[in-house]
Structure formats: C-alpha cells, structure tokens
Design a protein around this motif. Structure first.
Motif, PDB file in Angstrom:
ATOM      1  N   ARG A   7       1.308   6.868  -6.828  1.00  0.00           N
ATOM      2  CA  ARG A   7       0.244   7.680  -7.056  1.00  0.00           C
ATOM      3  C   ARG A   7       0.431   9.077  -7.043  1.00  0.00           C
ATOM      4  O   ARG A   7       0.397   9.930  -7.700  1.00  0.00           O
ATOM      5  CB  ARG A   7      -0.984   7.707  -6.036  1.00  0.00           C
ATOM      6  N   GLU A  47       0.913   4.269  -2.785  1.00  0.00           N
ATOM      7  CA  GLU A  47       0.535   5.726  -2.336  1.00  0.00           C
ATOM      8  C   GLU A  47       1.695   6.404  -2.979  1.00  0.00           C
ATOM      9  O   GLU A  47       1.523   7.371  -3.605  1.00  0.00           O
ATOM     10  CB  GLU A  47       0.535   5.843  -0.878  1.00  0.00           C
ATOM     11  N   ASN A  81       0.805  -1.121   0.065  1.00  0.00           N
ATOM     12  CA  ASN A  81       0.007   0.083  -0.017  1.00  0.00           C
ATOM     13  C   ASN A  81       0.874   1.341   0.083  1.00  0.00           C
ATOM     14  O   ASN A  81       0.538   2.181  -0.621  1.00  0.00           O
ATOM     15  CB  ASN A  81      -1.017  -0.047   1.053  1.00  0.00           C
TER      16      ASN A  81
END
Length: 166
Positions: free
Chosen positions: A154, A151, A147
């Motif tokens: 992104r 992140e 994750n």
C-alpha cells in the motif's frame, strides 16, 4: 540513541535467520539507532551478482538498511556503485532484535520490490511463504507477516513509501 554515542559500536553485524539457521551475516556501518529503528549501511553481501529479472544486485552496490524493533519488515535502499538508486527491497521479518553490536532478523519469506521511479511494485515469494507452513505452526506470525506485506505494498503504491525512511 544516535550512531555517535560513546557506548554504541560503529560497526554492527547483521544476521539474517531463516528456518532457525543463519542464512547470511555481514558487517554493516551503524548510521542511526533511535531505540525503535536501526539504520545501517553495507555493501552487497552476496557471493557474486544476483539477477532477479527485475533488478540485479552486484559487487559495488550499497544497501542502506532500515530495521524496526516494532514492525514486521525491513527496507533496504539499493544504490549502484555510482550512487544511482536502483530501488527498495523489502523483507517481511519478525521485529528486529539488537544485542550489543548484533542486529538479528528472522526472514519470513515474503518480500516486496519497489523500483526507483515507483512504477514497478512486486510482491515476491508468496509461494515460499505458503510452503513454509507458518500459517499452521504460528498463525499469529503468519497473519502479522501477511499484514506487513499488505502495508508495504500500500505504501509503495500510494506514494507514502519514502516517508518510512525519513
């Protein structure tokens, strides 16, 4: 806590742990510590130059490093000896711990590179992460690591990346 507090050491030791052993440790100048994020500056600590193909780290490079006590990554702004920005190297790690003047992070193999102009964003070492067995030995940490990489990618691609560092 600011970097200028009387009870805060000006020089810290950054300790990068991997697979339970110290991978590298080096002195760094404390720039700021707000209780959640620690910012330090250090020269390239590697032995000699290291050419990754997409960037070369070498003597004279300066790293401004951002570590969080509540996030599963660190971000290192890399500049050459003239102060020209090369880009940002991000390590997926367990949240940083600080004790006295020692900052410890555990490297979880996943990395991300973002070039200075933002045109290149690379996910790195996913094969090492898969081979580490973390998904089996600590599935919660493996999920948090994946994750964190998602992140970072992104943010790097959508333009909010530099807001992490302000």
């Amino acid at each position: 806590m600011s970097a200028t507090s009387a009870d805060t050491p000006a020089s810290w030791e950054v300790v990068l742990v991997k697979y339970g052993r110290t991978k590298i440790s080096y002195p760094a100048e404390l720039l700021a510590d707000d209780g959640t994020r620690v910012t330090v500056r250090a020269p390239w600590a590697g032995e000699g130059a290291r050419d990754f193909g997409f960037v070369r780290f070498e003597r004279g490079d300066v790293f401004t490093e951002y570590y969080w006590r509540d996030r599963w990554y660190s971000v290192k702004e890399v500049r050459d000896s003239e102060g020209v920005l090369k880009g940002w190297y991000c390590d997926v790690t367990r949240p940083a711990t600080v004790s006295g003047g020692e900052l410890v992070v555990e490297d979880l193999d996943l990395d991300l590179w973002r070039s200075a102009d933002g045109s290149t964003v690379l996910r790195l070492d996913e094969d090492e992460f898969a081979a580490s067995g973390l998904a089996t030995t600590d599935p919660e940490a493996a999920t948090a690591a994946e994750n964190a990489l998602d992140e970072l990618e992104r943010l790097a691609r959508e333009g909010d990346f530099e807001a992490l560092l302000t």
